[in-house]
Design an enzyme around this catalytic site. Structure first.
Site, mmCIF file in Angstrom:
data_model
loop_
_atom_site.group_PDB
_atom_site.id
_atom_site.type_symbol
_atom_site.label_atom_id
_atom_site.label_comp_id
_atom_site.label_asym_id
_atom_site.label_seq_id
_atom_site.Cartn_x
_atom_site.Cartn_y
_atom_site.Cartn_z
ATOM 1 N N GLU A 92 0.832 -1.196 0.000
ATOM 2 C CA GLU A 92 0.000 0.000 0.000
ATOM 3 C C GLU A 92 0.870 1.250 0.000
ATOM 4 O OE1 GLU A 92 -2.274 -0.268 3.561
ATOM 5 O OE2 GLU A 92 -3.603 -1.841 2.810
ATOM 6 N N ASN A 138 0.768 0.188 16.288
ATOM 7 C CA ASN A 138 -0.361 0.070 15.362
ATOM 8 C C ASN A 138 -1.615 -0.509 16.015
ATOM 9 O OD1 ASN A 138 1.031 0.997 12.897
ATOM 10 N ND2 ASN A 138 2.242 -0.867 13.162
ATOM 11 N N GLU A 166 -12.244 1.359 7.536
ATOM 12 C CA GLU A 166 -11.148 2.153 8.082
ATOM 13 C C GLU A 166 -10.358 2.835 6.966
ATOM 14 O OE1 GLU A 166 -8.939 0.402 11.201
ATOM 15 O OE2 GLU A 166 -10.592 -0.822 11.917
ATOM 16 N N GLU A 205 -8.927 -0.933 5.405
ATOM 17 C CA GLU A 205 -9.499 -2.271 5.526
ATOM 18 C C GLU A 205 -10.922 -2.141 6.042
ATOM 19 O OE1 GLU A 205 -7.098 -4.331 8.353
ATOM 20 O OE2 GLU A 205 -7.814 -3.176 10.061
ATOM 21 N N ASN A 252 -13.485 -4.020 8.841
ATOM 22 C CA ASN A 252 -13.667 -4.994 9.920
ATOM 23 C C ASN A 252 -15.130 -5.399 9.957
ATOM 24 O OD1 ASN A 252 -11.085 -5.408 11.295
ATOM 25 N ND2 ASN A 252 -11.184 -3.218 11.703
ATOM 26 N N ARG A 258 -17.229 -6.779 11.933
ATOM 27 C CA ARG A 258 -17.615 -7.158 13.294
ATOM 28 C C ARG A 258 -17.863 -5.878 14.081
ATOM 29 N NH1 ARG A 258 -12.905 -5.826 15.922
ATOM 30 N NH2 ARG A 258 -10.972 -6.081 14.748
#
Length: 338
Positions: free
Chosen positions: A45, A80, A120, A133, A135, A137
């Site tokens: 990335e 992170n 995100e 990304e 998530n 959940r």
């Protein structure tokens, strides 16, 4: 940025600025990814200088309804991994917020997603945002979104799983109500971020302060609980809410001061130092905040000359009061003898 495809929690990540660092970082990241996740695939990335980590909460049902909720800023991180989050972000303007929300909804719709999820992004100084990304959940930091929107995200997930519509399907009804901050209270050494194991010999969570429910503790432990090496060392998600960011910060500082934890080392002194700092108060934060402010690790709060003088004066006053009480007690006992 070289990053483990199946990763999370900052594992399997390397920054590469030269061809040599790409080759070296690829091997290290893929080996770590294989060891941690059983999958050595790597993503490449763009690396963003001085980024802010900002995410959009979405909720969706099985009837095609998808809403985006106001953002959470998660830039205060160590290795992170998020440490302090807030909602909304001081960095976004309404236009950028709407664009990010619409992109998050488009992503969810494109893959046919339902339930709660978080998209995100990394955001640069010019408010350009880049997908990081998704998530799929409920996130650790979901309480601060519930605080500022009034949505019960767990209820929305249950409604989605039951085939029901969301409690509202009108995006225009999603509003921002005040400000919320979450501090992740860990059983760890705040200097080197190493887990601390042991028994909680004393444990008392803070309570609401200025208004009802302006302090929220999401935890699964109590006094006498064991903090073991087999699970994440998080003790509690401490969240505060107020009509303004300054109010939410003040309530967080008060809540951290009221928290009592004995038996294990914890990171409350670090959380208190960050939340009360001038840079945090002004919104000058990036994902490098902790590394920049504590390059050699957090070694305790540094007193200014003014606070050091106040501490010395208070200590002297307390010592005088103690000696006066002892003297009075001694005189009283002598008088009783006569």
């Amino acid at each position: 940025m070289l990053k483990a495809s199946a990763g999370g929690g900052g594992k399997g990540m390397r920054i590469a600025r030269t061809a040599h660092e790409v080759r070296e970082g690829f091997k290290l990241a893929s080996d770590e990814a294989q060891s941690s996740f059983g999958d050595n695939r790597i993503l490449v990335e763009r690396f963003i200088e001085e980024p802010r980590h900002i995410e959009i909460q979405i909720i969706a049902d099985n009837n095609g309804n998808i809403l985006w909720l106001p953002e959470r800023e998660c830039s205060i991180q160590r290795r992170n991994q998020k440490v302090i989050e807030e909602a909304p972000s001081t960095h976004l303007d309404p236009q950028t917020r709407r664009k990010m929300g619409e992109q998050a909804v488009a992503l969810a719709r494109n893959v046919g997603y339902n339930s709660a999820g978080t998209v995100e992004f990394l955001v640069d100084k010019q408010r350009n945002f880049y997908f990081l990304e998704m998530n799929t959940r409920l996130q650790v930091e979901h309480p601060i979104t519930e605080y500022i929107t009034g949505f019960d995200l767990v209820e929305e997930m249950i409604r989605s799983a039951s085939g029901l519509e969301l409690t509202t399907t009108d995006q225009s009804k999603v509003e921002i109500n005040g400000w919320a901050i979450e501090s992740r209270v860990y059983a760890e050494d705040p200097e080197k971020y190493l887990p601390s194991i042991g028994t909680l010999s004393k444990y008392m969570e803070p309570r609401s302060w200025r208004t009802e429910n302006d302090v929220r503790c999401d935890s699964g432990i109590n006094e006498g609980s064991e903090i073991s090496m087999y699970y994440d060392p998080m003790i509690c998600k401490l969240s505060t809410h107020g009509p303004t960011r300054a109010d939410a910060i003040a309530t967080m500082n008060h809540a951290l001061d009221q928290y009592l934890i004995k038996g294990v080392t914890h990171n409350i002194p670090l959380l208190r130092d960050v939340v009360s700092s001038s840079d945090f108060a002004s919104g000058r934060i990036t994902t490098a905040f902790l590394a920049d402010h504590y390059p050699n690790g957090f070694k305790g709060h540094k007193l200014t000359s003014e606070t050091a003088e106040q501490l010395a004066t208070t200590s002297a006053a307390l010592q005088f009061i103690r000696q006066a009480r002892e003297s009075y007690s001694h005189v009283s006992s002598r008088s009783a003898e006569y």
